[in-house]
Design a protein around this motif. Sequence first.
Motif, PDB file in Angstrom:
ATOM      1  N   CYS B   6      42.915   0.460   2.627  1.00 22.34           N
ATOM      2  CA  CYS B   6      42.185  -0.158   3.734  1.00 22.34           C
ATOM      3  C   CYS B   6      41.994  -1.645   3.441  1.00 22.34           C
ATOM      4  O   CYS B   6      41.426  -2.001   2.420  1.00 22.34           O
ATOM      5  CB  CYS B   6      40.830   0.526   3.908  1.00 22.34           C
ATOM      6  N   CYS B   9      37.924  -2.603   3.126  1.00 24.28           N
ATOM      7  CA  CYS B   9      37.049  -2.275   1.995  1.00 24.28           C
ATOM      8  C   CYS B   9      37.827  -2.137   0.699  1.00 24.28           C
ATOM      9  O   CYS B   9      37.246  -1.881  -0.344  1.00 24.28           O
ATOM     10  CB  CYS B   9      36.214  -1.029   2.295  1.00 24.28           C
ATOM     11  N   HIS B  58      39.799   3.823   9.123  1.00 27.20           N
ATOM     12  CA  HIS B  58      39.225   4.357   7.890  1.00 27.20           C
ATOM     13  C   HIS B  58      37.970   5.162   8.252  1.00 27.20           C
ATOM     14  O   HIS B  58      36.847   4.755   7.962  1.00 27.20           O
ATOM     15  CB  HIS B  58      38.896   3.204   6.937  1.00 27.20           C
ATOM     16  N   CYS B  62      34.886   2.798   5.598  1.00 26.94           N
ATOM     17  CA  CYS B  62      34.143   1.703   6.214  1.00 26.94           C
ATOM     18  C   CYS B  62      34.154   1.785   7.739  1.00 26.94           C
ATOM     19  O   CYS B  62      33.455   1.027   8.407  1.00 26.94           O
ATOM     20  CB  CYS B  62      34.714   0.370   5.750  1.00 26.94           C
TER      21      CYS B  62
HETATM   22 ZN    ZN Z   1      37.880   0.818   4.700  1.00 21.61          ZN
END
Ligand code: ZN
Lengths: 189, 109, 462
Positions: B6, B9, B58, B62
């Motif tokens: 991701c 994050c 995600h 996050c």
């Molecule tokens: Zn993320």
Amino acid sequence: MSKAVSALAGAKASVLVAIEERGLQGMITLRGDFASAAFKKAVKSVLGVDLPGQRAVAVAGEKAVAWMSPDELLVMVPHEEADAVVEALSGALKSEHHLAVNVSDARAVFRLSGKDALVREVIAKVAPVDMAGFGPGQIRRTRISQVAGAFWQPEAGVLDLVCFRSVAQYVFDLLKVSAMEGSEVGHLG
Amino acid sequence: MLTLTCPYCGVSGEETEFHAGGEAHLKRFISGSTDAEFDEYMFLRENPKGVHFERWRHVYGCGKWFHAARDTNTLEVFGTYSAQVSEPPKEIKDKISAKRPGWSWRNFK
Amino acid sequence: MTGGFQPYDALMSLFREFAALPVAFDWAEKDSKTTRGHPRQRRGIRPDMKRYSAFAIAREALRHHTGWERAWRSPEPKKKYDAIIVGAGGHGLATAYYLGKNYGIKNVAILEKGWLGGGNTGRNTTIIRSNYLQDPSAAIYEKARSLYETMSQDLNYNVMFSPRGVMMLAQTQHEIRGYKRTAHANKLQGVATEFISPQRVKELVPIINIDGPRYPVLGALWQPRGGTARHDAVAWGYARACSAMGMDVIQQCEVTGVRTEGGKVIGVDTTKGAIDCDKLGLVVAGHSGVLAEKAGFRLPIESLALQALVSEPIKPCMNVVVMANTVHGYMSQSDKGEMVIGGGTDGFNNYTQRGSFHHIEETVRALNETFPIISRLKMLRQWGGIVDMTGDRSPLLSKTPVEGIFVNCGWGTGGFKAIPGSGWAMAELMAKGHSPLTDEFSMFRFREGRFIDESVAAGVAH
Ligand SMILES: [Zn+2]
Ligand SMILES: Cc1cc2nc3c(=O)[nH]c(=O)nc-3n(C[C@H](O)[C@H](O)[C@H](O)COP(=O)(O)OP(=O)(O)OC[C@H]3O[C@@H](n4cnc5c(N)ncnc54)[C@H](O)[C@@H]3O)c2cc1C
């Protein structure tokens, strides 16, 4: 106002590690622009900590601030202080685009404690996370078997895990199964 | 099993932490567009065996949407990048070119 | 009939295994002229093909099985065919079979990049039913189901069609309403189905847990003449019949290009060279998009991996097929005793023919709730196929923007049941340019807003 109770009234289990529902915990979702000086200042002045870095947790006494996403923090305070902290944050961020909400009673918190490798192993069995690289100072939002959750380690041998209140029983039972006597894998030491 | 990183994050997680959101970089054609444009936007999707661009979210992390460049045949991920762009960034395209010379996808090369 | 060990069932399954052996004897007259009007010729089967029968098994046993011949020839491609079918899966082979049988078009090649039946046809869980919702679906799926009833006789090849009954569990109020609606629609369409009570479900499937914990069984949509068939045998039976009609089934021959001239197809390029044709049928399931692109048009299709798995074999314990859409899994028991299990597709486009591991866990977890007895079963093997999904979960049997090219695809997670009906209809479309069974399944229907929405009927991949 009615009396607040936690989801599982402090349920406990002692298996490979000790599992305990932690009772009432104040929690605030705080969203805003991390790049803004005013936002950083508000966090520092109200909570006494610097804005945590990516996936980090900053702790100051009974308060903790966890990085949840590039524009979201999870603020942990004593349960009875949550409303006051929300008010203080809202005041300090009056001129900023932001969101501060008391979500305490929508959540459940569990604490796992025992031998550090086993504590991390119990989580490794139910979350798609490489627990060999995990330790104090980090927070990880992820999947806890079939539900969403997040966890962090206040110190070695202790792990706090937060999930939605509606799935508290599921998570408690799941952790118990994952920590069943005789189920050690031992891959984390 | 697909492993994605991701970009928001920094987590590298396997696919069960994420949710696939379908074809990337779609341009919306609604009122005022021709039938052909609307048909293409609404019903036709790229379905290559090879280089592909997608939106992912995600969900268990996050919560952010992002983009991924991926090979649908090998599950190799060339890279992930911001959701706030309307075409793949140059460094992603370069990475793909290094591994799949001569690739193209819609009008991207 | 109830569960538990049934000597009769065991005997029947032994019998079926025996009867599934490819057996032959050669009392066929060799001269086709003298056999005019012979029933086998009316069935379109070349008279010099050796027939399989119990008598032939006995004869071959006496001569050490030296008299068996190959079920189909393995020819080199000719320069040109009247029609080329790309893809020797069930749908491609059935299309070719009915081109020959119903329309006399026998100068046909079926080109297969791998081995015949090696795509989804050899990878599915063999559920056959026809209780879809919309009229065009009921028409083609019921045509197919009824052709399955006589397929073994038509092809002289035992496809082990077993109309054991198929039920789709209703485990939410929505599902009750959805299935009752389907039952009403099926009544109007003349498709024999009914909505049954939880008690009846338990009678038919004693090993089921109808009390939950999470999703109690509230009823089921039941099609008594649905069932299963042996998937490989369907492909092999058609291949043998096509070969016997003089068609060329050419394996390990991948189509790498489609040649057109003035908007009309003239041939294909393959790994065995260029081959010309007047008509081209693309019947390649998950690879439809790839081939359409070579022919210069796009299809409203996305390709995803779908998996299945089987357990170790156990004694007969369930003699119907059970599908559970809400918990998302389905199960039947094969004649070998394996529990045959399937669930959902991957959530993202791919061509891996393998599928993501976690779907196995999800599927088995779901079925554990419904069938507690499987919790101790070992799973033997798992596999995947690439399914061709359309937006309305209905297939495409259609002309294309290129004259002479036809597509038969989009069967997605549920096309095994449709093979004979689809072949019947596609052959008519290719031969005559129009078929009442395919009219509604045009690839242009989306643009025209004429969806054939079967997302409920196709709820759990089947
Ligand atoms: Zn993320
Ligand atoms: C795990 C699983 C379970 C299923 N369960 C059921 C079920 O219970 N009931 C049901 O009704 N349906 C089920 N299905 C769906 C069913 O299997 C398919 O819809 C059906 O078999 C499709 O047949 P087909 O002939 O169109 O495709 P396929 O059998 O896939 O045949 C297509 C062929 O084309 C070939 N090909 C591809 N590209 C080329 C090329 N360029 N040149 C030459 N050849 C090429 C392939 O090698 C392949 O052999 C299931 C599918 C899967 C994957």
